[in-house]
Write an enzyme that holds these catalytic residues in place. Structure first.
Site, PDB file in Angstrom:
ATOM      1  N   LYS A  80      -8.595  -2.094  -1.612  1.00  0.00           N
ATOM      2  CA  LYS A  80      -8.195  -1.802  -3.000  1.00  0.00           C
ATOM      3  C   LYS A  80      -9.264  -2.284  -3.986  1.00  0.00           C
ATOM      4  CE  LYS A  80      -3.338  -1.626  -1.741  1.00  0.00           C
ATOM      5  NZ  LYS A  80      -2.146  -2.342  -1.376  1.00  0.00           N
ATOM      6  N   TYR A 103      -5.457   6.905   0.434  1.00  0.00           N
ATOM      7  CA  TYR A 103      -4.998   5.512   0.420  1.00  0.00           C
ATOM      8  C   TYR A 103      -4.997   4.926   1.847  1.00  0.00           C
ATOM      9  CZ  TYR A 103      -1.863   1.541   0.274  1.00  0.00           C
ATOM     10  OH  TYR A 103      -1.338   0.285   0.443  1.00  0.00           O
ATOM     11  N   SER A 160      -5.398  -3.911   2.543  1.00  0.00           N
ATOM     12  CA  SER A 160      -5.397  -3.942   1.075  1.00  0.00           C
ATOM     13  C   SER A 160      -6.693  -4.458   0.457  1.00  0.00           C
ATOM     14  CB  SER A 160      -4.236  -4.794   0.580  1.00  0.00           C
ATOM     15  OG  SER A 160      -3.083  -4.022   0.580  1.00  0.00           O
ATOM     16  N   TYR A 208      -0.604 -10.772  -3.920  1.00  0.00           N
ATOM     17  CA  TYR A 208       0.748 -10.323  -4.251  1.00  0.00           C
ATOM     18  C   TYR A 208       1.583 -11.470  -4.789  1.00  0.00           C
ATOM     19  CZ  TYR A 208      -0.974  -6.581  -1.363  1.00  0.00           C
ATOM     20  OH  TYR A 208      -1.735  -5.597  -0.840  1.00  0.00           O
ATOM     21  N   VAL A 262      -3.056  -6.995   5.147  1.00  0.00           N
ATOM     22  CA  VAL A 262      -2.079  -7.340   6.188  1.00  0.00           C
ATOM     23  C   VAL A 262      -2.649  -7.402   7.612  1.00  0.00           C
ATOM     24  CG1 VAL A 262       0.123  -6.708   5.140  1.00  0.00           C
ATOM     25  CG2 VAL A 262      -1.237  -4.958   6.290  1.00  0.00           C
TER      26      VAL A 262
END
Ligand code: GLU
Length: 315
Positions: A71, A195, A68, A247, A265
């Protein structure tokens, strides 16, 4: 000078303490290839703002996938090329207490993803990139990354295949998003392909620290001398990092570390001490929210020891 406050002995102390904390975490298994990473790996890299001086410890040569953290690249690129209005028409900029791959909010609250760091939001961003750049999208983002790090990141094909073959959750998100007309700008398949490719880009903690350095320096890289980001993009990315970067663990990170950060992760965390330094940390065992346990601990120690929050007690 800030650079005089940090030296190898501080990093060594952090390494020794952080590595013992990692025993309490669990390496991600829902992407089978990630479960093969050794839980004992740990590295921490810092880049001093402006001078580009590097100070690092641990397994700094180890490559891992960005997951992530990528991103940050997709969102920055989209804002730089297509502007804030276009990007934030189909994704919001609000934190949630939901897990990173949550589906619930899309039906219960709004079909528009809450922020670009949730999987749903990042898939929407990838759909914009796919629509605008077509087949060049992946190549464009890796070229963009090179403006920060000086080298073009490589795709880890094994992680990509592993994630693609177990991506039921992300596929569900993409199909659900696609049920709102006009929200996904390209097909489910193309948006997901980009993605997952970006999640499977390889990096070291030094690469992460170099990306963070650009944010720390308001858009200019201390290494390449290039300006990959405008100040408006820097402001936006750092705001979303502090509120949404870990998150449903973002609040805890803001309290414990107090500077913008973004986790992945695989166990990486990128953190920005504005005007002071860029930081990359990596340790695969995760806490219950999917954030690196030892990584977070190391950042907390670094922040406290070097006063990365910048608090001054005035007489
Ligand atoms: N590739 C991962 C996923 O989509 C990224 C999640 C993360 O790093 O937090 O599940």
């Amino acid at each position: 000078m800030f650079s005089e406050q940090i030296d190898q002995s501080i990093l060594k102390e952090i390494y020794d303490k952080a590595i013992s904390v990692s025993d309490f975490g669990k390496v991600a298994t829902y992407i089978p290839e990630l479960s093969l990473m050794s839980p004992n790996l740990f590295s921490l890299s810092c880049v001093i703002a402006g001078s580009g001086e590097i100070i690092q410890t641990g397994d700094a040569d180890t490559y891992f996938t960005m997951q992530s953290i990528s991103k940050i690249l997709s969102l920055s690129y989209a804002i730089e090329k297509f502007g804030m209005d276009k990007v934030f028409k189909s994704v919001d900029m609000e934190p949630t207490a939901d897990s990173f791959n949550s589906l619930m909010r899309l039906e219960m609250a709004s079909p528009i993803p809450a922020n670009p760091f949730m999987n749903a939001g990042a898939i929407v961003i990838c759909s914009i990139l796919q629509k605008e750049l077509g087949r060049e999208s992946f190549n464009e983002i890796t070229n963009f990354c090179e403006l920060f790090t000086g080298t073009k990141p490589k795709l880890n094909q094994k992680v990509f295949n592993s994630e693609m073959s177990t991506a039921d959750r992300n596929k569900s998100l993409a199909y659900f998003l696609n049920s709102t007309p006009g929200l996904l700008m390209d097909s489910v398949e193309n948006s997901l392909d980009l993605y997952i490719k970006l999640c499977s880009l390889e990096c070291t903690t030094l690469d992460l620290a170099k990306i963070a350095d650009v944010l720390s320096c308001g858009g200019k890289s201390s290494f390449t001398g290039k300006y990959p980001l405008s100040f408006e993009t820097v402001k936006t990315i750092m705001g979303i990092m502090i509120t949404c970067g870990l998150y449903n663990g973002s609040g805890e990170c803001a309290v414990r570390v107090g500077i913008p950060a973004k986790s992945g992760v695989s166990g990486g965390i990128l953190a920005v001490a504005p005007g002071k330094m860029g930081i990359g940390v990596f340790s695969p065992p995760l806490d219950s929210k999917g954030n690196s346990l030892a990584g977070l601990y190391a950042l907390e120690m670094l922040s406290d020891k070097l006063n990365l929050r910048g608090v001054k007690i005035l007489d």
